[in-house]
Motif scaffolding. Structure first.
Motif, short mmCIF file in Angstrom:
data_model
loop_
_atom_site.label_atom_id
_atom_site.label_comp_id
_atom_site.label_asym_id
_atom_site.label_seq_id
_atom_site.Cartn_x
_atom_site.Cartn_y
_atom_site.Cartn_z
N SER A 74 0.48 12.25 -1.08
CA SER A 74 0.15 11.39 -1.94
C SER A 74 0.73 9.99 -1.16
O SER A 74 0.23 8.84 -1.61
CB SER A 74 0.72 11.29 -3.35
N SER A 82 2.23 4.39 -3.93
CA SER A 82 1.11 5.24 -4.14
C SER A 82 1.82 6.59 -4.89
O SER A 82 2.95 6.63 -5.09
CB SER A 82 0.41 5.93 -2.73
N SER A 120 0.66 -1.21 -0.12
CA SER A 120 -0.09 0.00 -0.22
C SER A 120 0.84 1.16 0.02
O SER A 120 0.29 2.36 -0.10
CB SER A 120 -0.94 0.08 1.25
#
Length: 503
Positions: free
Chosen positions: A397, A348, A345
């Motif tokens: 971000s 990004s 994750s």
């Protein structure tokens, strides 16, 4: 009315802290003092722009860079050491905590060398004390604890970068010996739980020193560790040379070239090598298995570029400037799709396969400056400004990561970024503000003036440092800290800067 005190030592320490720091019950006085303290920090850089959104993003970012590391010493000088014992220190040379070194060596600490080098020296003195008490430099220290989180040994570049820039108000020999110690595989004398020791002192260090590379079938995240070790070892070689330790200079300079082993010419990516010396299979450059593959919070697309200490060597490895540029171009235009059941994750903020939301990518856009295509650096940085940072609660971000994400913005919006901490040179990008003034120590200032600045005008037509044309898109730390003026004129179409070789 409520007052709260905290301490890592004991309840008495917490009480003393709050009574010393806020001895009264005047709320307005506290608020006024806080406002003054923050304004003093934020005033280190003044920016002028008609764009209020950009101004708010900038000062939010600058604010984020002041949140950590955190003061860890009580008002009576006591603190909890890395050995988890209580030590009597002093408030003149306080201890700090929350060192997210894997993130912050890249931009937060370089920023500090510009706007507050003495505070950065305090951070370094804290790190030196921590390795004395705990047995080794931390990777990610939290409240006097080794966490074993992340990879590399990035106390080395923080120390070497400060040293290279002339900020040496710390025990140099102790720092150097600590750098040599952390680069070796030695599990003895380290004060941490056994489970943490496995990550804090991975066997990857043994492999890189003993056989020259890290086998992917024996060590997790082998490619990422190898690339970061090569960079950290380069930093140690710089330190060794400065201290006339030429034997170690040669040793660590050789280790700094280890990145070459991982470049696979057939795929043109950095790739894992197993214990038989064969490429890891299967191989997919967009595959990710979070913290459980050959990379760390990234893919081959992102990690192939992590050779900040030898960009010229990486260019040569890829077949020269044209081949390097084509590969770099492809990074930003390929499909952003990631593959795998447990994709990290942390990958990004994607522009193609460039991942601005995580730290391994943070230097990559500036690599165009090394192959004489600076307009691409300027264009992409402008893209990042407007696509990856917004004036909103979710305006980043990726993780802030203790100030790194914001430090990138602060430096780049001023117009430059340090690709390789330890090498006191800044790569010039796309300045964002019409005018910026950096208030340096000793009452000096460095002013950045940008003419013809607009949304469309993102390319540099000309640059002058103290009235003299800047022939290449780089300036040195001395150029900056001597004080003076950097003047840009922007235009709306790409322009080729100098064609001189960059060394």
């Amino acid at each position: 009315m409520v007052k709260v005190g905290i301490s890592a030592v004991d309840m008495e320490g917490a009480q003393k802290n709050v009574e010393t720091e806020i001895p009264h019950w005047n709320f307005e006085q506290v608020r006024s003092a806080a406002r003054t303290a923050w304004n003093n920090y934020l005033a280190k850089i003044d920016v002028k722009t008609p764009n209020e959104e950009n101004k708010m993003i900038f000062y939010t970012a600058l604010y984020h860079t002041a949140i950590s590391p955190n003061l860890f010493t009580d008002t009576d000088g006591r603190y909890r050491g890395m050995d988890l014992k209580i030590h009597q220190g002093d408030t003149i040379h306080p201890m700090y905590t929350v060192f997210s070194l894997w993130d912050t060596f890249r931009a937060l600490h370089p920023l500090m060398t510009i706007i507050d080098p003495e505070l950065n020296n305090q951070f370094i003195r804290s790190l030196i004390k921590k390795q004395q008490e705990g047995g080794i430099f931390p990777m990610w220290e939290l409240a006097g604890n080794y966490t074993g989180t992340m990879i590399g040994y990035h106390a080395a570049p923080i120390i070497v970068d400060a040293y290279a820039k002339g900020y040496r108000n710390f025990d140099i020999q102790e720092a150097y010996q600590g750098c040599l110690r952390v680069a070796e595989y030695d599990t003895s004398g380290i004060h941490c739980p056994p489970a943490v020791l496995l990550d804090l002192m991975p066997k990857a260090k043994y492999y890189k020193n003993a056989i020259g590379y890290i086998p992917s079938d024996r060590e997790n995240e082998s490619v990422a560790k190898a690339l970061e070790y090569a960079y950290d070892d380069w930093c140690i070689s710089v330190f060794a040379e400065a201290l006339n330790d030429f034997e170690n200079q040669k040793k660590y300079n050789r280790l700094a070239k280890a990145y070459e082993f991982y470049f696979d010419e057939s795929t043109r990516f950095m790739r894992g090598l197993n214990s038989k010396g064969e490429w890891s299979t299967p191989f997919n450059p967009r595959a990710s298995s979070h913290r459980n593959d050959d990379y760390c919070e990234g893919t081959a697309w992102q990690w192939t570029w992590f050779v900040p200490h030898d960009v010229e060597g990486l260019v040569k490895l890829m077949g020269g400037k044209e081949a390097f540029t084509q590969k770099l171009d492809s990074l930003f235009i390929v499909d952003s799709r990631l593959e795998g059941e447990t994709v990290s994750s942390d990958i990004s903020g994607l522009i193609g396969q460039y991942a601005h939301g995580n730290e391994p990518s943070h230097h990559v856009i500036h690599l165009y400056n090394y192959v004489n295509q600076p307009w691409k650096t300027q264009e992409l940085i402008d893209n990042v400004f407007h696509s990856q940072y917004t004036n909103s609660p979710d305006g980043l971000s990726g993780n802030e990561d203790c100030g790194q994400m914001s430090a990138w913005y602060v430096l780049n919006s001023l117009g430059f970024y340090q690709v390789c901490p330890g090498k006191p040179v800044y790569s010039i990008g796309r300045p964002l503000f019409d005018e910026a003034t950096i208030r340096l120590p000793d009452n000096k200032t460095f002013q950045i003036i940008v003419r013809n600045n607009s949304k469309m005008n993102k390319y540099i037509q000309s640059a002058y440092l103290n009235g003299k044309a800047l022939e290449i898109p780089f300036l040195t730390h001395t150029d900056l800290t001597s004080g003076g003026k950097l003047e840009f004129t922007l235009t709306n179409s790409p322009t080729k800067w100098g064609t001189q070789e960059i060394h």
